[in-house]
Design a protein around this motif. Structure first.
Motif, mmCIF file in Angstrom:
data_model
loop_
_atom_site.group_PDB
_atom_site.id
_atom_site.type_symbol
_atom_site.label_atom_id
_atom_site.label_comp_id
_atom_site.label_asym_id
_atom_site.label_seq_id
_atom_site.Cartn_x
_atom_site.Cartn_y
_atom_site.Cartn_z
ATOM 1 N N SER A 33 0.737 -1.253 -0.173
ATOM 2 C CA SER A 33 0.245 -0.409 -0.159
ATOM 3 C C SER A 33 0.872 1.386 0.204
ATOM 4 O O SER A 33 2.263 1.486 0.360
ATOM 5 N N ALA A 34 0.342 2.533 -0.528
ATOM 6 C CA ALA A 34 1.018 3.866 0.336
ATOM 7 C C ALA A 34 1.799 4.330 1.126
ATOM 8 O O ALA A 34 3.499 4.519 1.211
ATOM 9 N N ARG A 35 1.354 3.874 2.302
ATOM 10 C CA ARG A 35 1.841 3.284 3.534
ATOM 11 C C ARG A 35 2.294 2.729 3.794
ATOM 12 O O ARG A 35 3.672 3.159 3.777
ATOM 13 N N GLU A 36 2.644 1.845 3.378
ATOM 14 C CA GLU A 36 3.676 0.501 3.054
ATOM 15 C C GLU A 36 4.794 0.731 3.068
ATOM 16 O O GLU A 36 6.263 0.806 3.184
ATOM 17 N N ARG A 37 4.895 0.983 1.599
ATOM 18 C CA ARG A 37 5.705 1.647 0.642
ATOM 19 C C ARG A 37 6.714 2.914 1.218
ATOM 20 O O ARG A 37 7.768 2.698 1.045
ATOM 21 N N ALA A 38 5.713 4.002 1.573
ATOM 22 C CA ALA A 38 6.561 5.085 2.309
ATOM 23 C C ALA A 38 7.464 4.215 3.385
ATOM 24 O O ALA A 38 8.387 5.011 3.813
ATOM 25 N N LEU A 39 7.007 3.140 4.320
ATOM 26 C CA LEU A 39 8.134 3.000 5.351
ATOM 27 C C LEU A 39 8.651 2.451 4.914
ATOM 28 O O LEU A 39 9.718 2.310 5.260
ATOM 29 N N ALA A 40 8.714 1.450 3.997
ATOM 30 C CA ALA A 40 9.764 1.007 3.383
ATOM 31 C C ALA A 40 10.772 1.697 2.187
ATOM 32 O O ALA A 40 12.491 0.983 2.885
ATOM 33 N N GLU A 41 10.588 2.750 2.291
ATOM 34 C CA GLU A 41 11.373 3.042 1.531
ATOM 35 C C GLU A 41 12.090 4.765 2.783
ATOM 36 O O GLU A 41 13.872 4.468 1.994
ATOM 37 N N ALA A 42 11.667 4.305 3.391
ATOM 38 C CA ALA A 42 12.685 5.240 4.068
ATOM 39 C C ALA A 42 13.389 4.610 5.070
ATOM 40 O O ALA A 42 14.377 4.923 5.615
ATOM 41 N N ARG A 43 12.941 3.519 4.762
ATOM 42 C CA ARG A 43 13.471 2.461 5.854
ATOM 43 C C ARG A 43 15.219 2.155 4.996
ATOM 44 O O ARG A 43 16.440 1.465 5.259
#
Length: 239
Positions: free
Chosen positions: A24-34
Motif C-alpha cells: 500500500s502507499a503507507r507501507e511503500r513509504a515506510l519501506a523506502e524510509a527504511r
C-alpha cells in the motif's frame, strides 16, 4: 492436524513485496524510509528487483469475468451461512488477478533465492519444480503454491486479506494419485509459508497431483481428511 513449517522471514518478504509493487502507499513509504537508513535492506530490495524483472515482463493482466462474485455466492452450500459471510468479506478485500501473478512470481523466486545446495557427488536427475493456482469452484484465485524438489519444501501464499475469517483455520491438503488427502499444515489468510515435506510424502508431490484448502475449526481438522468445506483447489504443473 498441527501446523508445520516456519513463517517466511519478515525482512525478505517485505523486500520482495516492495520489488513487486504490491505494498500500500503507507507501507511503500515506510519501506523506502527504511531503505534510506538501512543499506542491507536496500540491497535486498535491489536484489529482488533484479531477480524478478525478467519474470514480470511475461505477466499480462487478466480481466475478471462479469458476475464472478455472484456465481461464487450461488455455488456456496445453502446451509453454510458462515462461509457465505466470509466469502462476501473476501470479495471486498481479495487481490485481483495481478496480485495472483505477483504472488506466484514471489513464491517461485523466493524458493530460487534460498542458499544453494552443495553437491559433493553427481546427483541423480532432479524432478522439475511445480506450481499450482488454487481457485474456488467459480474460478476465483485464492492461493498459489510452488514445490521445490531439491529442498522438498512447499511454499504457499494466501491471496486473502490478513485477518480474514478469524474464527476458522485454513488447512492445505495434498491429494496424490491415490485420492487420499494428506495435510500439509495451516495457512493464515494473507500470509506466505514454507512447508517442509515429510520424506514419505515428498514422492507423492508429482505433476497432476492436487492441492486443496479447506475451512476448518481452529487448529485444523481432527480427522484424517478435510472436515469442513473445500474453499479452493488446483493441480500441480511444471513451472
Amino acid at each position: 492436524m498441527s501446523d508445520v513449517g516456519p513463517e517466511l522471514h519478515d525482512d525478505e518478504a517485505l523486500a520482495a513485496e516492495h520489488a513487486l509493487g504490491v505494498l500500500s502507499a503507507r507501507e511503500r513509504a515506510l519501506a523506502e524510509a527504511r531503505m534510506a537508513r538501512d543499506p542491507a535492506f536496500a540491497a535486498q530490495v535491489g536484489a529482488w528487483r533484479e531477480r524478478l524483472a525478467p519474470m514480470l515482463t511475461a505477466v499480462g493482466p487478466v480481466e475478471a469475468p462479469a458476475g464472478l462474485w455472484a456465481r461464487i455466492e450461488r455455488a456456496l452450500p445453502a446451509n453454510d451461512n458462515g462461509l457465505l459471510k466470509r466469502m462476501r468479506l473476501w470479495r471486498g478485500t481479495a487481490m485481483g488477478s495481478m496480485g495472483l501473478a505477483a504472488a506466484g512470481i514471489a513464491a517461485a523466486a523466493m524458493l530460487a533465492s534460498q542458499p544453494p545446495v552443495v553437491i559433493r557427488t553427481a546427483p541423480p536427475p532432479m524432478a522439475p519444480m511445480l506450481d499450482a493456482r488454487l481457485a474456488s469452484t467459480a474460478g476465483q484465485p485464492m492461493f498459489v503454491a510452488a514445490y521445490d524438489p531439491a529442498r522438498k519444501a512447499m511454499l504457499v501464499a494466501s491471496l486473502m486479506a490478513p485477518g480474514a475469517d478469524p474464527n476458522h483455520s485454513h488447512e492445505l491438503w495434498l491429494i496424490p494419485a491415490d485420492g487420499k488427502p494428506r495435510s500439509l499444515g495451516l495457512v493464515a489468510p494473507g500470509t506466505s509459508k514454507s512447508m517442509p515435506m515429510k520424506p514419505e510424502m515428498a514422492g507423492m508431490v508429482t505433476e497432476g497431483a492436487a492441492l486443496a484448502v479447506s475451512v476448518e475449526p481452529m487448529g485444523g481438522s481432527k480427522s484424517q481428511g478435510p472436515s469442513g468445506p473445500v474453499a479452493a483447489i488446483g493441480k500441480l504443473a511444471r513451472i
